[in-house]
Design a protein around this motif. Sequence first.
Motif, PDB file in Angstrom:
ATOM      1  N   LEU A  84     -29.189 174.526  47.779  1.00 42.47           N
ATOM      2  CA  LEU A  84     -28.058 173.629  48.613  1.00 42.47           C
ATOM      3  C   LEU A  84     -28.608 172.746  49.453  1.00 42.47           C
ATOM      4  O   LEU A  84     -29.413 172.435  49.893  1.00 42.47           O
ATOM      5  CB  LEU A  84     -26.887 174.424  49.171  1.00 42.47           C
ATOM      6  N   LEU A  85     -28.232 172.122  49.467  1.00 43.22           N
ATOM      7  CA  LEU A  85     -28.293 170.649  50.174  1.00 43.22           C
ATOM      8  C   LEU A  85     -28.925 170.780  51.813  1.00 43.22           C
ATOM      9  O   LEU A  85     -28.167 171.192  51.783  1.00 43.22           O
ATOM     10  CB  LEU A  85     -26.946 169.471  50.459  1.00 43.22           C
ATOM     11  N   ARG A  86     -30.136 170.207  51.693  1.00 45.11           N
ATOM     12  CA  ARG A  86     -30.731 170.561  53.066  1.00 45.11           C
ATOM     13  C   ARG A  86     -29.867 170.220  54.673  1.00 45.11           C
ATOM     14  O   ARG A  86     -29.727 170.365  55.171  1.00 45.11           O
ATOM     15  CB  ARG A  86     -32.147 169.120  53.269  1.00 45.11           C
ATOM     16  N   TYR A  87     -29.149 169.338  54.032  1.00 45.12           N
ATOM     17  CA  TYR A  87     -28.172 168.845  55.060  1.00 45.12           C
ATOM     18  C   TYR A  87     -27.227 169.042  55.274  1.00 45.12           C
ATOM     19  O   TYR A  87     -26.486 169.004  56.709  1.00 45.12           O
ATOM     20  CB  TYR A  87     -28.188 166.868  55.243  1.00 45.12           C
ATOM     21  N   ILE A  88     -26.276 170.204  55.311  1.00 42.18           N
ATOM     22  CA  ILE A  88     -25.286 171.483  54.832  1.00 42.18           C
ATOM     23  C   ILE A  88     -25.459 171.664  55.884  1.00 42.18           C
ATOM     24  O   ILE A  88     -26.107 173.149  56.389  1.00 42.18           O
ATOM     25  CB  ILE A  88     -24.782 171.408  53.533  1.00 42.18           C
ATOM     26  N   VAL A 125     -20.352 165.746  51.019  1.00 40.98           N
ATOM     27  CA  VAL A 125     -21.069 167.047  50.588  1.00 40.98           C
ATOM     28  C   VAL A 125     -20.078 167.846  51.391  1.00 40.98           C
ATOM     29  O   VAL A 125     -20.469 167.778  52.996  1.00 40.98           O
ATOM     30  CB  VAL A 125     -22.658 167.499  50.984  1.00 40.98           C
ATOM     31  N   LYS A 126     -19.175 168.686  51.664  1.00 39.48           N
ATOM     32  CA  LYS A 126     -17.883 170.136  51.684  1.00 39.48           C
ATOM     33  C   LYS A 126     -18.908 171.111  52.381  1.00 39.48           C
ATOM     34  O   LYS A 126     -20.040 171.600  51.427  1.00 39.48           O
ATOM     35  CB  LYS A 126     -17.213 169.835  51.945  1.00 39.48           C
ATOM     36  N   GLY A 127     -18.918 171.228  53.861  1.00 40.34           N
ATOM     37  CA  GLY A 127     -19.709 172.422  54.321  1.00 40.34           C
ATOM     38  C   GLY A 127     -19.877 174.109  53.381  1.00 40.34           C
ATOM     39  O   GLY A 127     -18.372 174.270  53.291  1.00 40.34           O
ATOM     40  N   LEU A 128     -20.902 174.554  53.056  1.00 43.88           N
ATOM     41  CA  LEU A 128     -20.511 176.352  52.618  1.00 43.88           C
ATOM     42  C   LEU A 128     -20.391 177.578  53.628  1.00 43.88           C
ATOM     43  O   LEU A 128     -21.657 177.073  54.224  1.00 43.88           O
ATOM     44  CB  LEU A 128     -21.029 176.184  51.689  1.00 43.88           C
ATOM     45  N   PHE A 129     -20.217 178.245  53.945  1.00 42.33           N
ATOM     46  CA  PHE A 129     -20.404 179.154  54.219  1.00 42.33           C
ATOM     47  C   PHE A 129     -20.534 179.288  55.959  1.00 42.33           C
ATOM     48  O   PHE A 129     -21.522 179.921  56.231  1.00 42.33           O
ATOM     49  CB  PHE A 129     -21.674 180.151  53.747  1.00 42.33           C
ATOM     50  N   GLY A 130     -19.757 178.186  56.671  1.00 43.73           N
ATOM     51  CA  GLY A 130     -19.646 178.187  57.741  1.00 43.73           C
ATOM     52  C   GLY A 130     -20.051 176.908  58.045  1.00 43.73           C
ATOM     53  O   GLY A 130     -20.652 176.922  59.605  1.00 43.73           O
ATOM     54  N   ARG A 131     -20.872 175.906  57.385  1.00 46.10           N
ATOM     55  CA  ARG A 131     -21.789 174.827  57.394  1.00 46.10           C
ATOM     56  C   ARG A 131     -20.627 173.898  57.786  1.00 46.10           C
ATOM     57  O   ARG A 131     -19.594 173.850  56.679  1.00 46.10           O
ATOM     58  CB  ARG A 131     -22.758 174.194  56.281  1.00 46.10           C
ATOM     59  N   GLU A 132     -20.712 173.201  58.222  1.00 47.48           N
ATOM     60  CA  GLU A 132     -19.924 171.677  58.738  1.00 47.48           C
ATOM     61  C   GLU A 132     -20.338 170.894  57.391  1.00 47.48           C
ATOM     62  O   GLU A 132     -21.374 170.526  57.211  1.00 47.48           O
ATOM     63  CB  GLU A 132     -20.196 170.911  59.762  1.00 47.48           C
ATOM     64  N   ASP A 133     -19.352 169.697  56.902  1.00 46.62           N
ATOM     65  CA  ASP A 133     -19.364 169.250  56.263  1.00 46.62           C
ATOM     66  C   ASP A 133     -20.089 167.556  56.712  1.00 46.62           C
ATOM     67  O   ASP A 133     -20.703 167.981  58.242  1.00 46.62           O
ATOM     68  CB  ASP A 133     -18.151 168.262  55.874  1.00 46.62           C
ATOM     69  N   THR A 134     -21.275 167.667  55.510  1.00 45.66           N
ATOM     70  CA  THR A 134     -21.749 166.098  55.581  1.00 45.66           C
ATOM     71  C   THR A 134     -21.327 164.950  55.220  1.00 45.66           C
ATOM     72  O   THR A 134     -21.609 165.066  53.634  1.00 45.66           O
ATOM     73  CB  THR A 134     -23.172 166.501  55.488  1.00 45.66           C
ATOM     74  N   VAL A 135     -21.403 163.231  55.677  1.00 43.86           N
ATOM     75  CA  VAL A 135     -20.826 162.513  54.883  1.00 43.86           C
ATOM     76  C   VAL A 135     -22.569 161.805  54.478  1.00 43.86           C
ATOM     77  O   VAL A 135     -23.228 161.676  55.508  1.00 43.86           O
ATOM     78  CB  VAL A 135     -20.195 161.547  55.932  1.00 43.86           C
ATOM     79  N   PHE A 136     -23.017 161.158  53.313  1.00 46.07           N
ATOM     80  CA  PHE A 136     -24.065 160.304  53.351  1.00 46.07           C
ATOM     81  C   PHE A 136     -23.586 159.181  52.956  1.00 46.07           C
ATOM     82  O   PHE A 136     -23.282 158.623  51.936  1.00 46.07           O
ATOM     83  CB  PHE A 136     -24.663 161.137  51.736  1.00 46.07           C
ATOM     84  N   THR A 137     -24.466 158.009  53.502  1.00 45.50           N
ATOM     85  CA  THR A 137     -23.832 156.965  53.472  1.00 45.50           C
ATOM     86  C   THR A 137     -25.219 156.241  52.613  1.00 45.50           C
ATOM     87  O   THR A 137     -26.645 156.564  54.067  1.00 45.50           O
ATOM     88  CB  THR A 137     -23.496 156.119  54.270  1.00 45.50           C
ATOM     89  N   TYR A 138     -25.755 155.052  51.944  1.00 52.18           N
ATOM     90  CA  TYR A 138     -26.899 154.210  51.670  1.00 52.18           C
ATOM     91  C   TYR A 138     -26.027 152.823  51.556  1.00 52.18           C
ATOM     92  O   TYR A 138     -26.576 152.327  51.015  1.00 52.18           O
ATOM     93  CB  TYR A 138     -27.289 154.702  50.084  1.00 52.18           C
ATOM     94  N   LYS A 162     -30.801 176.521  54.491  1.00 48.59           N
ATOM     95  CA  LYS A 162     -29.923 177.100  53.091  1.00 48.59           C
ATOM     96  C   LYS A 162     -28.738 177.528  53.855  1.00 48.59           C
ATOM     97  O   LYS A 162     -28.445 178.249  55.372  1.00 48.59           O
ATOM     98  CB  LYS A 162     -30.873 178.288  52.502  1.00 48.59           C
ATOM     99  N   PRO A 163     -27.805 178.279  53.052  1.00 42.26           N
ATOM    100  CA  PRO A 163     -26.999 178.924  53.808  1.00 42.26           C
ATOM    101  C   PRO A 163     -27.485 180.069  53.780  1.00 42.26           C
ATOM    102  O   PRO A 163     -28.104 181.179  53.981  1.00 42.26           O
ATOM    103  CB  PRO A 163     -25.867 179.131  52.458  1.00 42.26           C
ATOM    104  N   SER A 164     -26.645 180.703  55.924  1.00 41.64           N
ATOM    105  CA  SER A 164     -26.762 181.933  55.918  1.00 41.64           C
ATOM    106  C   SER A 164     -26.135 182.662  56.668  1.00 41.64           C
ATOM    107  O   SER A 164     -25.299 182.699  57.323  1.00 41.64           O
ATOM    108  CB  SER A 164     -28.547 182.190  56.594  1.00 41.64           C
ATOM    109  N   VAL A 165     -26.262 183.940  56.887  1.00 46.84           N
ATOM    110  CA  VAL A 165     -25.544 185.097  57.204  1.00 46.84           C
ATOM    111  C   VAL A 165     -26.247 185.333  58.294  1.00 46.84           C
ATOM    112  O   VAL A 165     -25.394 185.841  59.265  1.00 46.84           O
ATOM    113  CB  VAL A 165     -25.184 186.519  56.424  1.00 46.84           C
ATOM    114  N   TRP A 166     -26.951 185.399  58.755  1.00 49.93           N
ATOM    115  CA  TRP A 166     -27.704 185.469  59.949  1.00 49.93           C
ATOM    116  C   TRP A 166     -26.354 185.026  61.307  1.00 49.93           C
ATOM    117  O   TRP A 166     -26.899 186.251  61.918  1.00 49.93           O
ATOM    118  CB  TRP A 166     -28.896 184.870  60.517  1.00 49.93           C
TER     119      TRP A 166
END
Length: 537
Positions: free
Chosen positions: A2-6, A107-120, A272-276
């Motif tokens: 999954l995306l580095r930035y989530i 990119v919507k957050g997964l497993f408790g991660r927050e959303d990230t907006v990508f802009t170019y 990466k998404p993690s349960v830690w």
Amino acid sequence: MLLRYIKNSVASHCVENVPLRFGQRQLSMGLLDMQKVLTREDIKSSSIAYAEQSDTEWSRALPYNSLPGPSRLRLIKEVLPGGKYYNVNMMELNRLLRETYGDIYLVKGLFGREDTVFTYNPHDFEIMFRNEGVWPYRVGLQTFNYYRKKKRPEVFHDIGGLVSEQGKAWGDIRSKVNPIMMKTQTIRENLPQIDVIAQEFTKRLESMRVIGDNHIKCNFLEEVQKWAFESISFIALNKRMGLFGDNPDQKALTLAHNMALFFQFSYEFDVKPSVWPYVHTPAFKEFLTVYDNITDITLSYIEQEISELQRRGNQEAKSVLEKLLKIDKHIALVMVMDMLMAGIDTTASTLISVLYMLATNPEKQLRLREEICELLPAPWSPLTSENTKNMPYLRACLKESLRIMPITPGNMRTTIKDLVLSGYQIPAGSNVLMGVMPLANTDKYFPKSEKFLPERWLKNEESTGLRSKNAFVYAPFGMGPRTCIGKRVAEMEIETLITRLIRNYHISWSGKEKLKYESNIITKPCGEIKFQFEPLR
């Protein structure tokens, strides 16, 4: 993967218990979200003058939830085996997402991660940087704060460091260390010893060169990492580790090994998404052991230096460590650890990128050598603060290499106020990744962008029409108050070793393919790294 930035973002942002305007979105505080809550005082203190976006502009903008981007289900499907994003590196993944969804996407957050907006969109970059305030908020490494503030509070005394602190806590540390770390004169006091290390590396290289074909009979990346560790250790700890000799400091070897493990584990648990945050798996416990090893060894070196300073008596602080210790022992510990963690792979990777650009552009290498030989008529003449002042082409080569391959492909910030980006409502508390690298590699902003042209950075007529007039599309060390604190150190180290290598060798690339990169925490050379070093006669 999954995306580095989530990543986890700033916690629930509220002012006097009244939520900030989020449209249909409101952030919630995660179980172990260690980021500081924004208060009305924070926002007032952080804000800087900028042309305010009006309520009318906000009302006309498209709502946050209409941002294009993959659904959570689609993203999970595409990163699994058989999916379009399966097993692609992060730079390629970002390219594919941009190709599909355009210059701004969510990119919507997964497993408790927050959303990230990508802009170019560089106009969005400008809006973000001009509205970041004097205490910019940026997603940090969550495990840093957990370890330093929850696991070892007796060592760190509630100091998370510049990587993970936010708001006033970050500003207080940064204001104390800036005069030491960002002042060129202060950092260049270390040049003589950094030059000694560069000379030792160059002479060691000669002993590993295969006579006849000029290849190096070793893992070149590992050797460069040793140089980077030896250099940053001297800056951070005022100590030589002896990594080039037959009997290196055993603690130094252990520290270097754990630094390498740190990057591997950080990618697993901070990216990466993690349960830690909920379950400490055996792998996460191993990560905590790595943190312990780095902390304990670093602390032992600092204690040795403190004992030495006490033995010498009250003298003027000369080294970076001495100056940091005069501020605060706990800040010194955090800064030393952060310098060691951030100053090995990043510096080594950038050095190899510069060498590759010069090796594949021999006419540029020749021009650089002419500049260096004018300053150093004899190959082993010492480098000094005086004779390194006038090296414009060397610095242009470093800048151009960082344009083509920066150590990270973009800059992350968390909005401290509601903003309109590319016609969309982006609420306060949103993570925004500004994709600088792809823009810096397009002709729209840098004509002949595919070419390695150090001339575009020279302050003369050669640069005419080659460099972007938009200052926001080139930011390899970040921008604004949160510019990389190690910028001056990295530049000095890289410039010094490049000078020594180019003064003594003609360098060529003999790999069958172009230099390849992997991208996780940083962009890092990988695969075959095959240079030839032909001694100059």
